[in-house]
Write a protein that holds these residues in place. Structure first.
Motif, PDB file in Angstrom:
ATOM      1  N   THR A 251     -13.619 -25.295 -21.850  1.00 47.22           N
ATOM      2  CA  THR A 251     -13.392 -24.039 -21.150  1.00 47.22           C
ATOM      3  C   THR A 251     -14.350 -23.927 -19.981  1.00 47.22           C
ATOM      4  OG1 THR A 251     -13.173 -21.644 -21.457  1.00 47.22           O
ATOM      5  CG2 THR A 251     -15.030 -22.717 -22.549  1.00 47.22           C
ATOM      6  N   THR A 252     -14.118 -22.957 -19.116  1.00 47.15           N
ATOM      7  CA  THR A 252     -15.070 -22.648 -18.056  1.00 47.15           C
ATOM      8  C   THR A 252     -15.868 -21.423 -18.473  1.00 47.15           C
ATOM      9  OG1 THR A 252     -13.380 -21.356 -16.919  1.00 47.15           O
ATOM     10  CG2 THR A 252     -13.707 -23.622 -16.178  1.00 47.15           C
ATOM     11  N   PRO A 253     -17.146 -21.354 -18.097  1.00 48.61           N
ATOM     12  CA  PRO A 253     -17.833 -22.349 -17.283  1.00 48.61           C
ATOM     13  C   PRO A 253     -18.119 -23.623 -18.061  1.00 48.61           C
ATOM     14  CG  PRO A 253     -19.409 -20.730 -18.070  1.00 48.61           C
ATOM     15  CD  PRO A 253     -18.057 -20.246 -18.503  1.00 48.61           C
ATOM     16  N   ARG A 254     -18.044 -24.748 -17.376  1.00 46.03           N
ATOM     17  CA  ARG A 254     -18.455 -26.002 -17.988  1.00 46.03           C
ATOM     18  C   ARG A 254     -19.951 -25.908 -18.294  1.00 46.03           C
ATOM     19  NH1 ARG A 254     -13.273 -26.528 -18.181  1.00 46.03           N
ATOM     20  NH2 ARG A 254     -12.242 -27.800 -16.581  1.00 46.03           N
ATOM     21  N   THR A 255     -20.338 -26.272 -19.467  1.00 45.01           N
ATOM     22  CA  THR A 255     -21.741 -26.170 -19.836  1.00 45.01           C
ATOM     23  C   THR A 255     -22.262 -27.538 -20.284  1.00 45.01           C
ATOM     24  OG1 THR A 255     -20.970 -25.297 -21.963  1.00 45.01           O
ATOM     25  CG2 THR A 255     -21.843 -23.715 -20.380  1.00 45.01           C
ATOM     26  N   PHE A 256     -23.533 -27.745 -19.993  1.00 43.21           N
ATOM     27  CA  PHE A 256     -24.198 -29.013 -20.264  1.00 43.21           C
ATOM     28  C   PHE A 256     -25.242 -28.834 -21.370  1.00 43.21           C
ATOM     29  CE2 PHE A 256     -22.842 -31.533 -16.576  1.00 43.21           C
ATOM     30  CZ  PHE A 256     -22.383 -30.554 -15.715  1.00 43.21           C
TER      31      PHE A 256
END
Lengths: 130, 106
Positions: B93-98
């Motif tokens: 999903t967005t936001p893409r998370t790291f």
């Protein structure tokens, strides 16, 4: 050669504005979602904003919502990030990133869409300081 | 937002070692998980996408596994050029998370 080249970074005072640009070449820019990802000094990667291929849909990290605006000009193969009301915590290297997709059949009429960031620019540095 | 947690934050290894890095998502993300390598002063480089698919041009000593919430990046026979920081990232999903990153040091 597939390439993304960022520009527009620099030193700006708190409360100021900057506009980052990202020139794309070597691929059909208008076919891809694009992202801005930033990295504060000595820290990890953080997704800032995303825009779909025709520019009709955007999303933002909570930390920049209302202050940053992502846009694109597909005729000029260029991605932008307008940054307003800048804060010290916005200091970072900003990367322009292409997101590609792999489609995998799941069943009849259903598919998995796997997104991944496969092309990165070298980054442009934004420093917010008085 | 989906939180991604990597472990360990850093590790020491030697040439020829087998290295394993884990990544856990705060909710199930199926196989929507990517791995990146970053060297100092350089942009990240995609290694693995869709949890286990090797990006073109990436050496086969890199492999990924997992689904749901738990994922692993394995480097077999560590080479000198593999000393770097590794990040997982969800694309569910967005936001893409790291993840916060795992630094592999000598």
């Amino acid at each position: 050669e597939v390439q993304l080249v960022e520009s527009g970074g620099g030193l700006v005072q708190p409360g100021g504005s900057l506009r980052l640009s990202c020139a794309a070449s070597g691929f059909t820019f208008s076919s891809y979602w694009m992202h801005w990802v930033r990295q504060a000094p000595g820290m990890g990667l953080v997704g800032v904003s995303r825009i779909n291929s025709d520019g009709s849909s955007t999303s933002y990290a909570d930390s920049v919502k209302g202050r940053f605006t992502i846009s694109r000009d597909n005729a000029k193969n260029t991605l932008y990030l307008q940054m307003n009301s800048l804060r010290a915590e916005d200091t970072a290297v900003y990367y322009c990133v292409r997101e590609d997709i792999e489609v995998e059949p799941a069943s009849i009429d259903q598919y998995y869409y796997y997104y991944y960031m496969d092309v990165w620019g070298k980054g442009t540095t934004v420093t917010v300081s008085s | 937002d989906i939180q991604m947690t990597q472990s360990p934050s850093s590790l020491s290894a030697s040439i020829g070692d087998r290295v394993t890095i884990t990544c856990r998502a705060s909710q199930s993300i199926s196989r929507y998980l990517n791995w990146y390598q970053q060297k100092p002063g350089k942009a990240p480089k995609l290694l693995i996408y869709a949890a286990s698919s090797l990006q073109s041009g990436v050496p086969s000593r890199f492999s990924g596994s997992g689904s749901g919430t738990d994922f692993t990046l394995t480097i077999n026979i560590l080479q000198p050029e593999d000393f770097a920081t590794y990040y997982c990232q969800q694309s569910y999903t967005t936001p893409r998370t790291f993840g916060q990153g795992t630094k592999v040091e000598i």
